[in-house]
Motif scaffolding. Structure first.
Motif, PDB file in Angstrom:
ATOM      1  N   MET A   1       0.822  -1.209   0.000  1.00 22.98           N
ATOM      2  CA  MET A   1       0.000   0.000   0.000  1.00 22.98           C
ATOM      3  C   MET A   1       0.855   1.259   0.000  1.00 22.98           C
ATOM      4  N   ASP A   2       2.106   1.144   0.472  1.00 19.51           N
ATOM      5  CA  ASP A   2       2.981   2.315   0.531  1.00 19.51           C
ATOM      6  C   ASP A   2       3.845   2.482  -0.714  1.00 19.51           C
ATOM      7  N   LEU A   3       3.657   1.615  -1.700  1.00 20.98           N
ATOM      8  CA  LEU A   3       4.540   1.602  -2.860  1.00 20.98           C
ATOM      9  C   LEU A   3       4.581   2.945  -3.581  1.00 20.98           C
ATOM     10  N   PHE A   4       3.450   3.638  -3.643  1.00 17.87           N
ATOM     11  CA  PHE A   4       3.367   4.904  -4.368  1.00 17.87           C
ATOM     12  C   PHE A   4       3.394   6.113  -3.429  1.00 17.87           C
ATOM     13  N   SER A   5       3.622   5.869  -2.152  1.00 18.66           N
ATOM     14  CA  SER A   5       3.587   6.958  -1.175  1.00 18.66           C
ATOM     15  C   SER A   5       4.761   7.917  -1.368  1.00 18.66           C
ATOM     16  N   LEU A   6       4.466   9.205  -1.200  1.00 25.00           N
ATOM     17  CA  LEU A   6       5.496  10.248  -1.188  1.00 25.00           C
ATOM     18  C   LEU A   6       5.534  10.928   0.179  1.00 25.00           C
ATOM     19  N   GLU A   7       5.056  10.240   1.181  1.00 20.52           N
ATOM     20  CA  GLU A   7       4.944  10.813   2.520  1.00 20.52           C
ATOM     21  C   GLU A   7       6.268  11.411   2.977  1.00 20.52           C
ATOM     22  N   GLY A   8       6.232  12.722   3.281  1.00 19.70           N
ATOM     23  CA  GLY A   8       7.407  13.414   3.789  1.00 19.70           C
ATOM     24  C   GLY A   8       8.457  13.757   2.753  1.00 19.70           C
ATOM     25  N   LYS A   9       8.215  13.437   1.487  1.00 18.69           N
ATOM     26  CA  LYS A   9       9.197  13.721   0.444  1.00 18.69           C
ATOM     27  C   LYS A   9       9.070  15.180  -0.020  1.00 18.69           C
ATOM     28  N   VAL A  10      10.178  15.888  -0.029  1.00 19.56           N
ATOM     29  CA  VAL A  10      10.212  17.288  -0.459  1.00 19.56           C
ATOM     30  C   VAL A  10      10.545  17.308  -1.946  1.00 19.56           C
ATOM     31  N   ILE A  11       9.593  17.778  -2.752  1.00 17.91           N
ATOM     32  CA  ILE A  11       9.746  17.693  -4.206  1.00 17.91           C
ATOM     33  C   ILE A  11       9.583  19.067  -4.832  1.00 17.91           C
ATOM     34  N   VAL A  12      10.635  19.519  -5.502  1.00 16.56           N
ATOM     35  CA  VAL A  12      10.660  20.825  -6.163  1.00 16.56           C
ATOM     36  C   VAL A  12      10.040  20.695  -7.550  1.00 16.56           C
ATOM     37  N   ILE A  13       9.135  21.622  -7.866  1.00 18.64           N
ATOM     38  CA  ILE A  13       8.467  21.636  -9.177  1.00 18.64           C
ATOM     39  C   ILE A  13       8.705  22.987  -9.826  1.00 18.64           C
ATOM     40  N   THR A  14       9.336  23.007 -10.986  1.00 16.99           N
ATOM     41  CA  THR A  14       9.503  24.267 -11.714  1.00 16.99           C
ATOM     42  C   THR A  14       8.305  24.475 -12.642  1.00 16.99           C
ATOM     43  N   GLY A  15       8.028  25.729 -12.956  1.00 16.19           N
ATOM     44  CA  GLY A  15       6.844  26.023 -13.766  1.00 16.19           C
ATOM     45  C   GLY A  15       5.586  25.530 -13.069  1.00 16.19           C
ATOM     46  N   ALA A  16       5.551  25.665 -11.747  1.00 20.15           N
ATOM     47  CA  ALA A  16       4.522  25.012 -10.936  1.00 20.15           C
ATOM     48  C   ALA A  16       3.134  25.610 -11.098  1.00 20.15           C
ATOM     49  N   SER A  17       3.040  26.832 -11.606  1.00 21.75           N
ATOM     50  CA  SER A  17       1.730  27.471 -11.739  1.00 21.75           C
ATOM     51  C   SER A  17       1.118  27.304 -13.120  1.00 21.75           C
ATOM     52  N   GLY A  18       1.804  26.588 -13.994  1.00 21.32           N
ATOM     53  CA  GLY A  18       1.292  26.365 -15.342  1.00 21.32           C
ATOM     54  C   GLY A  18       0.239  25.275 -15.382  1.00 21.32           C
ATOM     55  N   LEU A  19      -0.264  24.995 -16.581  1.00 19.74           N
ATOM     56  CA  LEU A  19      -1.348  24.026 -16.760  1.00 19.74           C
ATOM     57  C   LEU A  19      -0.983  22.664 -16.174  1.00 19.74           C
ATOM     58  N   LEU A  20       0.168  22.114 -16.573  1.00 19.64           N
ATOM     59  CA  LEU A  20       0.583  20.816 -16.058  1.00 19.64           C
ATOM     60  C   LEU A  20       1.268  20.930 -14.706  1.00 19.64           C
ATOM     61  N   GLY A  21       1.956  22.046 -14.454  1.00 16.55           N
ATOM     62  CA  GLY A  21       2.609  22.234 -13.167  1.00 16.55           C
ATOM     63  C   GLY A  21       1.630  22.115 -12.012  1.00 16.55           C
ATOM     64  N   ARG A  22       0.453  22.669 -12.168  1.00 15.99           N
ATOM     65  CA  ARG A  22      -0.571  22.576 -11.119  1.00 15.99           C
ATOM     66  C   ARG A  22      -1.002  21.128 -10.910  1.00 15.99           C
ATOM     67  N   GLN A  23      -1.113  20.375 -12.004  1.00 18.36           N
ATOM     68  CA  GLN A  23      -1.486  18.975 -11.899  1.00 18.36           C
ATOM     69  C   GLN A  23      -0.404  18.163 -11.196  1.00 18.36           C
TER      70      GLN A  23
END
Length: 273
Positions: A1-23
């Motif tokens: 059940m935890d295979l896809f978990s990102l719990e506690g992972k800090v992930i930087v997203i560039t272009g984060a406010s764009g169409l796909l960035g928001r997704q």
């Protein structure tokens, strides 16, 4: 059940406010990750971060950063480490959307008229910006004992040439015909090379790097254009804006722990034809 978990992972997203960035940011938050949003408009980022915190109950912060400026990225990387203590993932998503001014006689998106300044601007964001993010955020990922994951957002047009017939307008002279600008193909192909380089560079530190090559996304385009695009896709449709979320989570999580240097087309089968 935890295979896809990102719990506690800090992930930087560039272009984060764009169409796909928001997704991308919503998917990361949904799976328990901490989205760190990078874009240019701080007010928009603050609103987006508040929405993610309220909706998904995760920590989240947005930073206004020009990713083409090395000092800005260097300083922001320090801020993130000070705030969160680490970086576990990076989504290199930012890119210019080339907008080329036309005249009555010429369409300046065409190769023979294309501006060298726009060339420089597009490559600066799409390639130099991605390189600088790897240099700083990627390096921080490599310092983790458990490593982490980097995902570069390329395109199906990093794998195939644009079909310029899609953009033709009946009745226009050849020199006025619109085309997909050359810089889009160059940037998206360059990201694939960058992916393979980084996949082998930090592999011993358990840093994986993969690329997603999305196809076109439905976004209120002209219906005639969309109907022509559909004919070139075996699934006979363009993507919905949320249909890349599952693949992104897969590549960021331990579900893809042995996938490194992969270039994955997510285009409804368009590049299979």
């Amino acid at each position: 059940m935890d295979l896809f978990s990102l719990e506690g992972k800090v992930i930087v997203i560039t272009g984060a406010s764009g169409l796909l960035g928001r997704q991308h940011a919503e998917a990361i938050a949904l799976y328990g990750g901490i989205p760190v949003l990078l874009d240019l408009n701080q007010a928009v980022l603050d609103e987006q971060a508040l929405y993610l915190r309220d909706t998904f109950g995760v920590n989240c912060k947005g930073y206004s950063v020009n990713i083409t400026r090395e000092e800005a990225i260097k300083n922001n990387c320090r801020e993130i480490i000070k705030e969160f203590g680490k970086i576990d993932g990076l989504v290199n998503n930012a890119a210019n959307n080339p907008k080329v001014e036309d005249s009555a006689e010429k369409n300046f998106s065409r190769l023979e008229y294309f501006s060298s300044q726009i060339w420089d601007d597009d490559l600066e964001v799409g390639l130099k910006g991605s390189f600088l993010c790897l240099k700083y955020y990627g390096y921080e990922i490599s310092r983790n004992s458990a490593g982490g994951s980097i995902v570069n957002i390329s395109s199906d047009l990093g794998l195939i040439a644009p079909d310029q017939r899609l953009y033709r307008v009946e009745g226009l002279k050849e020199e006025q015909q619109p085309v997909k600008p050359i810089t889009y193909s160059v940037v998206k192909t360059g990201l694939i090379g960058m992916t393979r380089y980084v996949a082998t560079y930090w592999a011993e530190r358990n840093v994986r790097c993969n690329a997603i090559c999305p196809g076109g996304v439905e976004n209120n385009q002209n219906e005639l254009f969309m109907s022509e695009v559909r004919k070139r896709i075996p699934m006979n449709r363009m993507a919905l804006k949320n249909e890349y979320q599952g693949l992104l989570i897969f590549l960021l999580s331990q579900a893809s722990s042995y996938i490194n240097g992969a270039v994955i087309a997510a285009d409804g089968g368009r590049t299979a034809w």
